[in-house]
Structure formats: structure tokens, C-alpha cells
Design a protein around this motif. Structure first.
Motif, short mmCIF file in Angstrom:
data_model
loop_
_atom_site.label_atom_id
_atom_site.label_comp_id
_atom_site.label_asym_id
_atom_site.label_seq_id
_atom_site.Cartn_x
_atom_site.Cartn_y
_atom_site.Cartn_z
N ILE A 4 -27.81 -12.83 -14.35
CA ILE A 4 -26.41 -12.43 -14.44
C ILE A 4 -25.61 -12.95 -13.25
N ARG A 5 -26.12 -13.99 -12.59
CA ARG A 5 -25.32 -14.58 -11.50
C ARG A 5 -23.96 -14.98 -12.06
N PHE A 6 -23.97 -15.70 -13.18
CA PHE A 6 -22.75 -15.97 -13.94
C PHE A 6 -22.87 -15.19 -15.24
N PRO A 7 -22.16 -14.07 -15.38
CA PRO A 7 -22.31 -13.22 -16.56
C PRO A 7 -21.91 -13.95 -17.84
N GLY A 8 -22.46 -13.49 -18.94
CA GLY A 8 -22.13 -14.05 -20.24
C GLY A 8 -23.21 -13.70 -21.24
N ASN A 9 -22.95 -14.03 -22.48
CA ASN A 9 -23.92 -13.76 -23.53
C ASN A 9 -25.13 -14.69 -23.40
N SER A 10 -26.30 -14.12 -23.44
CA SER A 10 -27.53 -14.91 -23.32
C SER A 10 -27.78 -15.69 -24.61
N LEU A 12 -29.53 -24.72 -23.75
CA LEU A 12 -29.71 -26.15 -23.57
C LEU A 12 -30.63 -26.42 -22.38
N ASN A 13 -31.45 -27.44 -22.51
CA ASN A 13 -32.40 -27.78 -21.46
C ASN A 13 -31.77 -28.81 -20.51
N VAL A 14 -31.47 -28.40 -19.27
CA VAL A 14 -30.90 -29.32 -18.29
C VAL A 14 -31.92 -29.63 -17.18
N VAL A 26 -27.07 -21.42 -17.70
CA VAL A 26 -26.53 -22.17 -18.82
C VAL A 26 -26.10 -21.17 -19.88
N ARG A 27 -24.84 -21.20 -20.25
CA ARG A 27 -24.29 -20.33 -21.31
C ARG A 27 -23.67 -21.24 -22.37
N GLY A 28 -24.30 -21.34 -23.51
CA GLY A 28 -23.80 -22.26 -24.52
C GLY A 28 -23.89 -23.68 -24.00
N LYS A 29 -22.74 -24.35 -23.95
CA LYS A 29 -22.71 -25.73 -23.44
C LYS A 29 -22.21 -25.79 -22.00
N LYS A 71 -19.68 -29.23 -18.45
CA LYS A 71 -19.86 -29.13 -19.90
C LYS A 71 -20.99 -30.06 -20.28
N VAL A 72 -22.03 -29.51 -20.92
CA VAL A 72 -23.23 -30.27 -21.26
C VAL A 72 -23.17 -30.70 -22.73
#
Length: 478
Positions: A205-211, A216-218, A263-266, A284-285
Motif C-alpha cells: 500500500i505504498r501507493f494505494p489502489g485496487n490490487s 503487469l510484469n516489469v 504496479v496498478r493496472g498499467k 504508463k506501461v
């Protein structure tokens, strides 16, 4: 934008200097780590991630010109490592419990026009002075905190002013205030600071958002192209929950160290804060996870766009070199060491990468000084206040237990490039390191550094450099 003594326009001009082989553009790159941006000796909480086997050391710049794309004569190109670690490794532990009494916070710096920079902060109990620290993945950056009723002041082991000053809401425990970092490069940078108490740091949750059940694999190695700093390199490791750790190195600067995020979405979001450096990366990935585009922000003063693509490996070429036809270096105090093999260090006391590199240099001095090696350090702190410069040099000497001579070169961001050795080109930050033969000619020169966040790549750089140093010392015996 929060107030700071150097305007954004002026800061951008300072940095642009670094990027052209002219003078003015080289300043920005310095802080980047050099800045810009670690670096005290913030200790990694875990062993560095694995990487591929090291390649052969770079050749002496005195050898015939290399093939196109390889290092130029008069430069030294340390070998390159691949990505930090592939995806699918066990995720980082959700929390990092403190062994000391106190309170954990999820803190944020408010970067105007860019976004919020989150980090985890541990403070001693209200009313008790003591150790504090910021956590960014493997990095546990040491700080000190002093409470006065519900007001807290947090400082760090860095040259020049660094302070978080905040007031605690007695009902909610929330902290609100400012973070101030004052160096000769950018002046007093002031940003809003907010922190809310949490049970323990959770990197998910460092950058909150929906899991995302399948983010995406970066993970792996990335070749960056920056708008100003041109070529760059990054490497990331990733857990199955989308938690990311890694680094990015823009141009000939040091690395933006211990970046951590999600990573949240893209969207890829990374941040790092250790009191001295405050770095934020948004990208943006692409849906296939092979390309990205985004922005890096350092202290909310220098913002630079980039694109990047994932690669199997990327040989990061050192572009710091001697100008054509030049063999010697013009540097204050260097003539004193003629006749001896000498390591010349051009640095700044506030430079993160310089702080990263100096413990290594002190170990080399202890090992090779008995064999005749001399070391000279010249600080370019970008200030003409000689008394203040000397005070910061004394702190730097004590911090790193430096036994060799340290000199200062008084200058400002506007005059800095004119005071640098005119025979060297391609640099855009600190440190700049040169190995000087007894006859005064330059054997090796390179710029920037790969610090502790770079894992095996940093180890390979140090191995390569010690090999170059051994070559210098041995040649002096002949």
C-alpha cells in the motif's frame, strides 16, 4: 509550488547545463544523484538481489579506439549487470516491525503538479528524542527526531540543512508540516509533509489502489531514454503482488536509489525518500509490459520525461572521457602528487553518490596506500562561502573517516562548469573519478556511480575499478 530560493526556471537552466557539453547544463546532474539522486551509508535490510555473471573489465583507455558503441579512449566503461531479479520471486514481507519503541507512519511529500511521494517513517514515542528512520524497500535511512510537546523535528546525517518540522494532531495522531532541504545547488526546497500513523509498513500500500490479481510484469532490465540526460538504465524486481523495488540511473549521474512502489493496472509508481534525496517516478506501461513512458521528479524541482524498453541486457557506456589530444588533468593540488600513482576524486559533500562511493574509496586507500597510492579529493560544493565549505568538508571527513587531503573549489551553479578540469568532457554530475599515472597522464576517468541499490551491478563496478587501480599501482613500480 512551495517556496524555494531557486526558481523552477533557474533550476531547469542549471540542469540543462549538464546535458550539453557546454558549461551550464552540468549542474543539475550533480544532485541527481550525484542526485542528485544516497547518500549516507543507509544500510540495506537484506542482501543485494542477484544478477548475471560479471563480464571482463574494460580496457585501459590508452589502448586503440574501440569498436563503434564501445567506450571512447580516455574513458572507462565499467561492465554491466542485467536486471536485478525476475518476477515470481517471493514478495517482500508485508511489514518491517521496528525493534525500537515508537510509531510507524505512512508519510507523503506533496509534489506540486506531479503527485504525492509516499514513504514509511518510524519515529520515537511522543515526548522522547531518539532514532528515526525512513524505509524504502531494502533501505533503512537513519534519521534523528526530537519532540517538543506535539511538535517534532526530524534531521539527518547530511551536509547542509535537512529538516522535517511537523505538528501532531493529539486526537488523530496525524502529522502535518514541511520538509526542507537546503543545498547550494537548488537553495531551500520546501515541500508540504503529511504523515498518518499505521500499525506497520506494508509495501503493498505504498501507493494505494485496487490490487490486480495478475499485475503487469516489469521485472528485469530497462533501457531508458531521457529528454535531457539521454541514455539511462534501470532494473526492477517484482513480487507476484505487484510490489516493485529497483533503481534508475539517468545519464552519467549516480542512480536514483532504492525506488519502491507498485504496479496498478498499467501504471507504475515508484518513490524514494531518505531525507537528502526525494525521488518520484510515474510511468504508463504498455499492455505487454515491454515499454513504458513517464516522468521522474527529483525534489519536485527537476522534472524530466522518459521512455524505456525492456531488454535482456544493456551495456551502460561511460561517456566521461578525456578530450581528444588531452592526457593530463588540471585540478587544484594535483601537482603535489606528481611522481606517485594518484586517485583524484571530484565530489560534493551533499552528493548522494559521492557519499555512497567514499566508504569504498577509504577501503582502497587502506589497502593500496602502503603500496604507494595517494588520494586527493576536491569538493565542488557550489558555494563561494569558503568558511562554510570548510565546515562541511570537516563533517564529511569525520563521517567517512577520510585520511587523505581534501580541498575545496569555491564556485556557484553559474560558475561551476568553468572551474571543472577543462580536459574532461561528457560529465553531467558527481563524482568524477580519475586515476593518474606518476608522470601526470590520465590512465582512467569515469563519472557517476552505481550505489548499494544496484546490487550486483555495483559489485561489478567496484571489482572493475579495483582492477584499474591495481594496474595503476603496478605500473608505477616498473
Amino acid at each position: 509550488m512551495a517556496p524555494f530560493s531557486t526558481s523552477p526556471k533557474a533550476a531547469n537552466l542549471v540542469v540543462t547545463w549538464c546535458m550539453t557539453n557546454g558549461a551550464f547544463s552540468r549542474v543539475l546532474a550533480t544532485f541527481l544523484l550525484c542526485a542528485l539522486g544516497a547518500c549516507t551509508e543507509s544500510a540495506p535490510a537484506a542482501a543485494p538481489p542477484s544478477a548475471q555473471t560479471a563480464k571482463k573489465p574494460a580496457q585501459d583507455p590508452g589502448t586503440p579506439p574501440p569498436a563503434p558503441g564501445a567506450p571512447s579512449p580516455g574513458s572507462a566503461a565499467p561492465p554491466q549487470a542485467a536486471g536485478i531479479q525476475a518476477a515470481g520471486t517471493p514478495p517482500p514481507a508485508p511489514g518491517t516491525p521496528s525493534e525500537e519503541p515508537g510509531v510507524w507512519y505512512r508519510a507523503e511529500l506533496i509534489f506540486d503538479g506531479v503527485g504525492d511521494l509516499p514513504f514509511f517513517l518510524h519515529l520515537p514515542p511522543v515526548g522522547q528524542p531518539g532514532k528515526a528512520y525512513a524505509v524504502n524497500g531494502e533501505e533503512k535511512a537513519p534519521l534523528e527526531a526530537v519532540w517538543h510537546d506535539n511538535d517534532v523535528k526530524v534531521t539527518g546525517p547530511w551536509a547542509y540543512t535537512l529538516v522535517i518540522a511537523a505538528h501532531r494532531n493529539a486526537e488523530t495522531g496525524t502529522l502535518e508540516g514541511t520538509w526542507t532541504r537546503d543545498t547550494p545547488l537548488w537553495g531551500a526546497v520546501v515541500r508540504k509533509f503529511v504523515a498518518r500513523p499505521i500499525k506497520e509498513p506494508d509495501p503493498r500500500i505504498r501507493f494505494p489502489g485496487n490490487s490486480d490479481p495478475k499485475p503487469l510484469n516489469v521485472a528485469g532490465t530497462w533501457k531508458f531514454q531521457f529528454a535531457e540526460h539521454k541514455d539511462g538504465k534501470g532494473a526492477f524486481e517484482q513480487g507476484p503482488d505487484g510490489v516493485i523495488h529497483g533503481y534508475v540511473r539517468p545519464g552519467m549521474l549516480g542512480d536514483l536509489r532504492f525506488l519502491s512502489g507498485n504496479v496498478r493496472g498499467k501504471k507504475l509508481s515508484l518513490s524514494q525518500f531518505n531525507g537528502n534525496s526525494a525521488n518520484l517516478v510515474f510511468a504508463k506501461v504498455s499492455p505487454d509490459g515491454k515499454t513504458m513512458s513517464g516522468l521522474i521528479s527529483m525534489q519536485n524541482v527537476w522534472n524530466e520525461k522518459f521512455t524505456a524498453k525492456k531488454v535482456d541486457d544493456y551495456q551502460f557506456v561511460n561517456k566521461v572521457r578525456m578530450k581528444k589530444g588531452k592526457q593530463t588533468l588540471t585540478l587544484q593540488g594535483l601537482n603535489k602528487y606528481k611522481g606517485k600513482p594518484t586517485l583524484a576524486l571530484i565530489f560534493a559533500t551533499w552528493c548522494p553518490s559521492c557519499n555512497d562511493a567514499h566508504p569504498f574509496f577509504t577501503r582502497l586507500y587502506a589497502k593500496y596506500h602502503p603500496q604507494g597510492l595517494e588520494v586527493l579529493g576536491v569538493a565542488f560544493d557550489l558555494s563561494e562561502d569558503e568558511k562554510s565549505n570548510l565546515a562541511e568538508i570537516d563533517k564529511f571527513r569525520a563521517k567517512h573517516k577520510i585520511p587523505w587531503e581534501l580541498l575545496q573549489e569555491p564556485c556557484t551553479p553559474d560558475t561551476w562548469a568553468k572551474t571543472m578540469p577543462p580536459e574532461v568532457e561528457g560529465w553531467d554530475g558527481f563524482p568524477v573519478v580519475a586515476l593518474i599515472r606518476p608522470d601526470g597522464t590520465v590512465q582512467t576517468v569515469f563519472g557517476g556511480w552505481f550505489g548499494p541499490a544496484t546490487g550486483t551491478e555495483g559489485e561489478k563496478l567496484r571489482t572493475w575499478f579495483e582492477g584499474e587501480l591495481q594496474k595503476l599501482v603496478e605500473s608505477a613500480k616498473q
